[in-house]
Design a protein around this motif. Structure first.
Motif, PDB file in Angstrom:
ATOM      1  N   PRO A 245     -20.651   0.168   4.930  1.00  0.00           N
ATOM      2  CA  PRO A 245     -20.692   1.096   3.788  1.00  0.00           C
ATOM      3  C   PRO A 245     -19.414   1.921   3.686  1.00  0.00           C
ATOM      4  O   PRO A 245     -18.804   2.258   4.710  1.00  0.00           O
ATOM      5  CB  PRO A 245     -21.894   1.990   4.103  1.00  0.00           C
ATOM      6  CG  PRO A 245     -22.029   1.944   5.587  1.00  0.00           C
ATOM      7  CD  PRO A 245     -21.559   0.581   6.011  1.00  0.00           C
ATOM      8  N   ASN A 246     -19.020   2.243   2.447  1.00  0.00           N
ATOM      9  CA  ASN A 246     -17.888   3.157   2.266  1.00  0.00           C
ATOM     10  C   ASN A 246     -18.418   4.599   2.249  1.00  0.00           C
ATOM     11  O   ASN A 246     -19.626   4.822   2.321  1.00  0.00           O
ATOM     12  CB  ASN A 246     -17.073   2.800   1.008  1.00  0.00           C
ATOM     13  CG  ASN A 246     -17.912   2.883  -0.262  1.00  0.00           C
ATOM     14  OD1 ASN A 246     -18.834   3.683  -0.338  1.00  0.00           O
ATOM     15  ND2 ASN A 246     -17.588   2.057  -1.251  1.00  0.00           N
ATOM     16  N   ASP A 247     -17.502   5.567   2.147  1.00  0.00           N
ATOM     17  CA  ASP A 247     -17.919   6.979   2.207  1.00  0.00           C
ATOM     18  C   ASP A 247     -18.968   7.310   1.156  1.00  0.00           C
ATOM     19  O   ASP A 247     -19.962   7.991   1.445  1.00  0.00           O
ATOM     20  CB  ASP A 247     -16.702   7.899   2.001  1.00  0.00           C
ATOM     21  CG  ASP A 247     -15.816   7.970   3.239  1.00  0.00           C
ATOM     22  OD1 ASP A 247     -16.252   7.501   4.320  1.00  0.00           O
ATOM     23  OD2 ASP A 247     -14.698   8.496   3.117  1.00  0.00           O
ATOM     24  N   ALA A 248     -18.743   6.828  -0.055  1.00  0.00           N
ATOM     25  CA  ALA A 248     -19.676   7.157  -1.143  1.00  0.00           C
ATOM     26  C   ALA A 248     -21.049   6.553  -0.865  1.00  0.00           C
ATOM     27  O   ALA A 248     -22.081   7.192  -1.127  1.00  0.00           O
ATOM     28  CB  ALA A 248     -19.121   6.646  -2.476  1.00  0.00           C
ATOM     29  N   GLU A 249     -21.056   5.346  -0.326  1.00  0.00           N
ATOM     30  CA  GLU A 249     -22.347   4.703  -0.029  1.00  0.00           C
ATOM     31  C   GLU A 249     -23.064   5.421   1.114  1.00  0.00           C
ATOM     32  O   GLU A 249     -24.292   5.568   1.104  1.00  0.00           O
ATOM     33  CB  GLU A 249     -22.127   3.220   0.304  1.00  0.00           C
ATOM     34  CG  GLU A 249     -21.738   2.414  -0.916  1.00  0.00           C
ATOM     35  CD  GLU A 249     -21.196   1.027  -0.584  1.00  0.00           C
ATOM     36  OE1 GLU A 249     -21.257   0.169  -1.476  1.00  0.00           O
ATOM     37  OE2 GLU A 249     -20.688   0.797   0.541  1.00  0.00           O
ATOM     38  N   ILE A 250     -22.294   5.882   2.094  1.00  0.00           N
ATOM     39  CA  ILE A 250     -22.893   6.650   3.189  1.00  0.00           C
ATOM     40  C   ILE A 250     -23.485   7.947   2.641  1.00  0.00           C
ATOM     41  O   ILE A 250     -24.638   8.293   2.901  1.00  0.00           O
ATOM     42  CB  ILE A 250     -21.864   6.955   4.296  1.00  0.00           C
ATOM     43  CG1 ILE A 250     -21.426   5.665   4.986  1.00  0.00           C
ATOM     44  CG2 ILE A 250     -22.431   7.944   5.314  1.00  0.00           C
ATOM     45  CD1 ILE A 250     -20.235   5.819   5.928  1.00  0.00           C
ATOM     46  N   ASP A 251     -22.681   8.659   1.843  1.00  0.00           N
ATOM     47  CA  ASP A 251     -23.158   9.939   1.300  1.00  0.00           C
ATOM     48  C   ASP A 251     -24.416   9.732   0.459  1.00  0.00           C
ATOM     49  O   ASP A 251     -25.366  10.522   0.535  1.00  0.00           O
ATOM     50  CB  ASP A 251     -22.063  10.615   0.464  1.00  0.00           C
ATOM     51  CG  ASP A 251     -20.899  11.073   1.342  1.00  0.00           C
ATOM     52  OD1 ASP A 251     -21.036  11.055   2.576  1.00  0.00           O
ATOM     53  OD2 ASP A 251     -19.847  11.437   0.768  1.00  0.00           O
TER      54      ASP A 251
END
Ligand code: FES
Ligand code: FES
Length: 156
Positions: free
Chosen positions: A117-123
């Motif tokens: 996951p990228n940062d946005a997906e993690i958030d």
């Protein structure tokens, strides 16, 4: 009613509409799963049902019958701590620690579905898990580290 929790079949006697959280904590003494709000707003009570993160405070135990339930106590396997747990330690994520079993369960469900996951997906995936200590930057870092280790372990 019979439940499958952390790979073992167990019998419980709570009423069918008892929230799974209380069956886990009070009947099965799996107290790693925490109570925060009781209304699906904080994520402290997150466990897995058939691999998906759910809020055990609003899930009646009857809904868990014949499903695979995993709690924080079931994260570690025969090889020891899970990659997510190891990444949490390596990154020193926890502050008071109260929300962290829910955070780890949410993160491991995310990584099962989305291995990098990228940062946005993690958030987005973690946004329902509230941390009053504000450990969000370390959580994000730990999820990236766990994703890296898991991909190395898969030989990817
Ligand atoms: S205790 Fe379940 S979401 Fe807060
Ligand atoms: S570490 Fe304290 S609430 Fe999250």
């Amino acid at each position: 009613m019979k439940l499958k929790v952390n790979g073992s079949e167990v019998e419980v006697t709570s009423e069918a509409d008892t929230p799974l959280l209380w069956v886990l904590r009070d009947e099965l003494q799996l107290v790693g799963t925490k109570y925060g709000c009781g209304i699906a707003q904080c994520g402290a009570c997150t466990v897995h049902m058939d691999g998906r993160a759910i809020r055990s405070c609003v899930t009646p135990v009857a809904a868990a019958e014949n499903r695979e339930i995993q709690t924080i106590e079931g994260q570690a396997g025969e090889q020891g701590l899970s990659a997510v747990q190891r990444a949490w330690l390596e990154t020193d994520v926890a502050q008071c620690g109260y929300c962290q079993s829910g955070q780890i369960m949410a993160a491991s469900a995310l990584l099962a579905e989305n291995p990098r996951p990228n940062d946005a997906e993690i958030d987005a995936a973690m946004s329902g898990n509230i941390c009053r200590c504000g450990t969000y930057p370390r959580i994000r870092k730990a999820v990236h580290l766990a994703a890296k280790w898991m991909s190395e372990e898969r030989g990817a």
